[in-house]
Design a protein around this motif. Structure first.
Motif, short mmCIF file in Angstrom:
data_model
loop_
_atom_site.label_atom_id
_atom_site.label_comp_id
_atom_site.label_asym_id
_atom_site.label_seq_id
_atom_site.Cartn_x
_atom_site.Cartn_y
_atom_site.Cartn_z
N ALA A 30 36.04 32.22 50.05
CA ALA A 30 35.60 32.96 48.85
C ALA A 30 36.31 33.04 47.65
N TYR A 31 35.80 33.28 46.36
CA TYR A 31 36.59 33.45 45.09
C TYR A 31 35.80 34.61 44.42
N THR A 32 36.56 35.34 43.62
CA THR A 32 36.16 36.15 42.68
C THR A 32 36.29 35.62 41.16
N LEU A 48 31.89 31.05 48.60
CA LEU A 48 31.10 32.08 48.36
C LEU A 48 31.85 32.77 46.84
N ALA A 49 30.70 32.99 45.99
CA ALA A 49 31.02 33.48 44.95
C ALA A 49 31.06 34.88 44.47
N VAL A 50 31.98 35.94 44.23
CA VAL A 50 31.94 37.25 44.36
C VAL A 50 32.33 37.63 43.06
N LYS A 51 31.46 38.30 42.23
CA LYS A 51 32.00 38.84 41.02
C LYS A 51 32.74 40.16 41.02
N CYS A 52 34.06 40.31 40.46
CA CYS A 52 34.80 41.15 40.65
C CYS A 52 35.76 41.34 39.44
N ASP A 53 36.09 42.45 39.05
CA ASP A 53 37.31 42.60 38.01
C ASP A 53 38.26 43.34 38.92
N ILE A 54 39.27 42.77 39.21
CA ILE A 54 40.54 43.12 39.85
C ILE A 54 41.23 44.61 39.22
N THR A 55 40.65 44.81 38.13
CA THR A 55 41.42 46.16 37.40
C THR A 55 40.48 47.33 37.98
N ASP A 56 39.47 47.12 38.73
CA ASP A 56 38.54 48.12 39.30
C ASP A 56 38.60 48.26 40.58
N PRO A 57 39.47 49.35 41.03
CA PRO A 57 39.62 49.51 42.52
C PRO A 57 38.19 49.52 43.27
N GLU A 58 37.22 50.17 42.78
CA GLU A 58 35.91 50.12 43.54
C GLU A 58 35.25 48.77 43.69
N GLN A 59 35.48 47.91 42.72
CA GLN A 59 34.95 46.39 42.55
C GLN A 59 35.80 45.57 43.75
N GLU A 61 37.22 46.80 46.46
CA GLU A 61 36.76 47.06 47.82
C GLU A 61 35.38 46.41 47.91
N GLN A 62 34.56 46.49 47.11
CA GLN A 62 33.35 46.06 47.46
C GLN A 62 33.30 44.53 47.41
N ALA A 63 33.99 44.12 46.81
CA ALA A 63 34.26 42.30 47.14
C ALA A 63 34.76 42.34 48.32
N TYR A 64 35.81 42.89 49.02
CA TYR A 64 36.25 42.59 50.45
C TYR A 64 35.16 42.81 51.30
N LYS A 65 34.38 43.88 50.93
CA LYS A 65 33.43 44.07 52.11
C LYS A 65 32.42 42.98 52.10
N GLU A 66 31.88 42.52 50.97
CA GLU A 66 31.22 41.21 50.76
C GLU A 66 31.70 40.17 51.79
N ILE A 67 32.88 39.86 51.56
CA ILE A 67 33.61 38.64 51.91
C ILE A 67 33.79 39.02 53.49
N GLU A 68 34.02 39.96 53.94
CA GLU A 68 34.37 40.26 55.31
C GLU A 68 32.96 40.25 56.02
N THR A 108 46.97 42.43 41.05
CA THR A 108 47.32 41.76 42.45
C THR A 108 47.84 42.79 43.67
N PHE A 109 48.40 43.76 43.12
CA PHE A 109 48.86 44.94 44.07
C PHE A 109 47.49 45.26 44.88
N ARG A 110 46.43 45.50 44.12
CA ARG A 110 45.36 46.02 44.68
C ARG A 110 44.79 44.95 45.76
N VAL A 111 44.57 43.58 45.39
CA VAL A 111 43.87 42.64 46.18
C VAL A 111 45.01 42.47 47.63
N VAL A 112 46.03 42.46 47.30
CA VAL A 112 47.09 42.21 48.60
C VAL A 112 47.08 43.51 49.17
N LYS A 113 46.83 44.62 48.64
CA LYS A 113 46.95 45.97 49.79
C LYS A 113 45.76 45.91 50.58
N ARG A 114 44.62 45.65 49.99
CA ARG A 114 43.35 45.40 50.58
C ARG A 114 43.16 44.26 51.84
#
Length: 239
Positions: A30-32, A48-59, A61-68, A108-114
């Motif tokens: 998967a890639y954002t 799997l293409a996932v639209k996501c702005d990593i500066t937005d915590p909600e986006q 979280e939603q991206a990870y749910k879709e990937i999972e 990067t902190f956000r995506v690593v933490k999730r």
């Protein structure tokens, strides 16, 4: 065995090459991407293409749910998404500085933490952060970018110490000048000036960066963590 792989900023340049390398190896990738259209070649590979702005915590979280939902918990994370806003310090605005730090470091902190949530549960994982030779050497007009990329090194090494006992590795790849759309807009004179600084006398190919990332995510690299791997043709040696 196919793994669940996430590459942020995987729609072009280095990120595209990394996503393609993992897909070619049989992983579920998967890639954002933040804007534009997903590349057709990755769709053909089943990514799997996932639209996501990593500066937005909600986006995020939603991206990870879709990937999972599609691929299961992320087992390999490559944090590649980043931006530049080059400007000399005296002309650099607060927004220029904060935007680059917010994307390149805090994002990067956000995506690593999730990703860490699933990796801790599985007691295994591979994290690779894409930094830059500029983060180690510095570069006039890039104080914001260099600060963000240098910050990734301290972040990765702290994570490596924190998560090593859980069989989770965290490493950094620091590319030099790479032949991508971003560098092709430079004039011939600028490109020649850059190449003169590189001992190997050429730009890197995106595939060469991807190969180093894939190695760090492999079983062969299971005892490598907290490392900074330069893929820069010798440009940054000594830093």
């Amino acid at each position: 065995m196919s793994r669940s792989v996430l590459v942020t900023g995987g729609n072009r340049g280095i990120g595209l090459a990394i996503a393609r390398a993992f897909a070619d190896a049989g992983d579920s990738v998967a890639y954002t991407y933040r804007s534009g259209e997903p590349p057709a070649e990755l769709a053909e590979l089943g990514c799997l293409a996932v639209k996501c702005d990593i500066t937005d915590p909600e986006q995020v979280e939603q991206a990870y749910k879709e990937i999972e939902d599609r691929h299961g918990p992320v087992e390999v994370l490559v944090a590649n998404a980043g931006v530049t806003r080059d400007q000399l310090l005296m002309r650099m605005s607060e927004e220029d500085f904060s935007t680059v730090l917010e994307t390149n470091l805090t994002g990067t902190f956000r995506v690593v933490k999730r990703a860490n949530r699933g990796m801790l549960r599985a007691r295994k994982g591979r994290i690779v952060l894409i930094s830059s030779v500029v983060g180690l050497m510095g570069s006039a007009g890039q104080a914001n970018y260099a600060a963000s990329k240098a910050g990734l090194v301290g972040f990765a090494r702290s994570i490596a110490r924190e998560l090593g006992s859980r069989n989770i590795t965290c490493n950094v790849v620091a590319p030099g000048f790479v032949d991508t759309d971003m560098t092709r807009v430079l004039s011939d004179e600028q490109r020649q000036g850059i190449v003169k600084q590189v001992p190997l006398g050429r730009y890197a190919r995106p595939e060469e960066i991807a190969a180093s990332v894939r190695f760090l995510a492999s079983d062969e690299a299971a005892y490598i963590t907290g490392a900074v791997i330069p893929v820069d043709g010798g440009l940054g040696m000594g830093h």
